[in-house]
Every structure is written in C-alpha cells, then in structure tokens.
Design a protein around this motif. Sequence first.
Motif, PDB file in Angstrom:
ATOM      1  N   UNK A  28       6.242   5.834  -1.122  1.00  0.00           N
ATOM      2  CA  UNK A  28       6.382   5.003   0.195  1.00  0.00           C
ATOM      3  C   UNK A  28       6.598   3.764  -0.254  1.00  0.00           C
ATOM      4  N   UNK A  29       7.118   3.013   0.764  1.00  0.00           N
ATOM      5  CA  UNK A  29       7.182   1.565   0.519  1.00  0.00           C
ATOM      6  C   UNK A  29       5.918   1.177   0.430  1.00  0.00           C
ATOM      7  N   UNK A  30       5.895   0.019  -0.353  1.00  0.00           N
ATOM      8  CA  UNK A  30       4.644  -0.881  -0.667  1.00  0.00           C
ATOM      9  C   UNK A  30       3.464   0.161  -1.164  1.00  0.00           C
ATOM     10  N   UNK A  31       3.700   1.623  -1.520  1.00  0.00           N
ATOM     11  CA  UNK A  31       2.939   2.474  -2.219  1.00  0.00           C
ATOM     12  C   UNK A  31       1.914   2.829  -0.941  1.00  0.00           C
ATOM     13  N   UNK A  32       2.434   2.832   0.166  1.00  0.00           N
ATOM     14  CA  UNK A  32       1.736   3.218   1.305  1.00  0.00           C
ATOM     15  C   UNK A  32       1.290   4.691   1.475  1.00  0.00           C
ATOM     16  N   UNK A  92       9.918   5.557  -7.430  1.00  0.00           N
ATOM     17  CA  UNK A  92       8.506   6.091  -6.920  1.00  0.00           C
ATOM     18  C   UNK A  92       8.476   5.977  -5.455  1.00  0.00           C
ATOM     19  N   UNK A  93       9.022   5.099  -4.670  1.00  0.00           N
ATOM     20  CA  UNK A  93       9.124   5.112  -3.434  1.00  0.00           C
ATOM     21  C   UNK A  93       9.505   6.411  -2.599  1.00  0.00           C
ATOM     22  N   UNK A  94      10.295   7.152  -3.071  1.00  0.00           N
ATOM     23  CA  UNK A  94      10.512   8.395  -2.442  1.00  0.00           C
ATOM     24  C   UNK A  94       9.468   9.163  -1.932  1.00  0.00           C
ATOM     25  N   UNK A 140      -1.247  -3.875  -6.514  1.00  0.00           N
ATOM     26  CA  UNK A 140      -1.294  -3.249  -4.912  1.00  0.00           C
ATOM     27  C   UNK A 140      -2.526  -2.399  -4.841  1.00  0.00           C
ATOM     28  N   UNK A 141      -3.095  -1.844  -5.658  1.00  0.00           N
ATOM     29  CA  UNK A 141      -4.253  -0.979  -5.313  1.00  0.00           C
ATOM     30  C   UNK A 141      -5.591  -1.905  -5.563  1.00  0.00           C
ATOM     31  N   UNK A 192      -0.853   4.819  -3.059  1.00  0.00           N
ATOM     32  CA  UNK A 192      -1.537   4.203  -3.967  1.00  0.00           C
ATOM     33  C   UNK A 192      -2.157   2.927  -3.957  1.00  0.00           C
ATOM     34  N   UNK A 193      -1.938   2.400  -2.747  1.00  0.00           N
ATOM     35  CA  UNK A 193      -2.194   0.891  -2.508  1.00  0.00           C
ATOM     36  C   UNK A 193      -3.612   0.848  -1.968  1.00  0.00           C
ATOM     37  N   UNK A 194      -4.369   2.019  -1.906  1.00  0.00           N
ATOM     38  CA  UNK A 194      -5.721   1.636  -1.122  1.00  0.00           C
ATOM     39  C   UNK A 194      -7.102   1.700  -2.080  1.00  0.00           C
TER      40      UNK A 194
END
Length: 141
Positions: free
Chosen positions: A59-63, A54-56, A128-129, A71-73
Amino acid sequence: MLVTLRRSLILPLLLAAGPLLAQDSLPAASPRPIQVTDSAVARGRELFHGSANCVTCHGIDAIGTDSGPALAQGVWLHGPDSYEGILGRVLHGIPKAWTTRGVTMPMRGWSTLSDAQARDVAAYVWQVSHAWMVPARRKPS
Ligand code: HEC
C-alpha cells in the motif's frame, strides 16, 4: 547592571535546556541506524512506490492492503524491527506457509532490486515504521 546581564544569559540557557531535560521522561526512541540516511530514505520511498513495486501489496506509504500487511505501524509479524531484520525479510521474502494471509512475500518483492536498492528500501521501511516513535517537529505557524 551585572545582575541583569547574568539573568539575560541564564534564562535563555534554562529555556534551551528545558526540552532536553523533559525528554528523559519520554520512552526512549530507537536510535536511527547509520544506514538510514535522509537520501537512502528518499531513494527507498521512490523505489517502494515505483520499480520495486512494494506498493502493490503493502500500500501507499506502507499502510497495507489485503495482499500485504502494513509496515508503517511498527508491528512486526516475522522478526525484529531492526534495520538488519527488515533488510533480511526484504532480501529473502517470506514463504507462503509462514505468512498470515496465504500470500507469499516474494524475495526482493518480485523485482530486480540490486543489493544497494534493497538497502535503500529497507531504510525507507525502517523510517516509516519508526516515525511514530519520534514526534514530528511542529512547523512554525
Ligand atoms: C506479492 C505481494 C508482496 C510484494 C510485492 C511485497 N510484499 Fe512484503 N510481504 C507480503 C506478505 C504477504 C508478507 C507477510 C505478511 C503476513 O504474514 O501476512 C510480507 C512481509 C513483508 C515484511 C515483513 C513484515 C513483518 O511483519 O515482519 C517486510 C519488511 C516486507 N514485506 C517488505 C516488502 C518490501 C520492501 C517490498 C518491495 C521490495 C515488498 N515487501 C513486496 C507481500 C508482498
């Protein structure tokens, strides 16, 4: 003597209850779904940044990256922020025509995620979200 004793019992009780009472005035945080356990989140984090890849795109830490949204917001483009909603989007993906950036969100992220692994990844994404809603505990300095 009795008064002193009572005071020494009541004061700590009031101090302990204070933060609990104060929480009433904060916006209610979504309760953590039962599927989102610490171990599911830990396994999901590993998969997200590892074999699930998923990181591809996210992004790192879903940023987020150019290929996939953050996905982190806690801001969602394609459905509810519930655990089940997130899991559904991980399992079924999002067709190119529906995405905002002309990139397909592949089913299970183009990886061979088992159902159990998909649930773990969804638990991580839920965590994370929603982290911003639950202020992190301050570490004692
Ligand atoms: C090839 C790139 C790519 C990969 C790999 C990928 N995604 Fe996505 N993902 C996307 C795109 C693109 C969207 C839709 C965003 C849009 O509309 O612009 C999306 C959307 C999502 C959504 C819904 C977001 C919303 O706002 O509703 C979730 C949840 C999600 N991805 C999770 C994952 C997880 C978990 C993985 C790994 C198993 C993964 N994705 C792998 C590209 C990717």
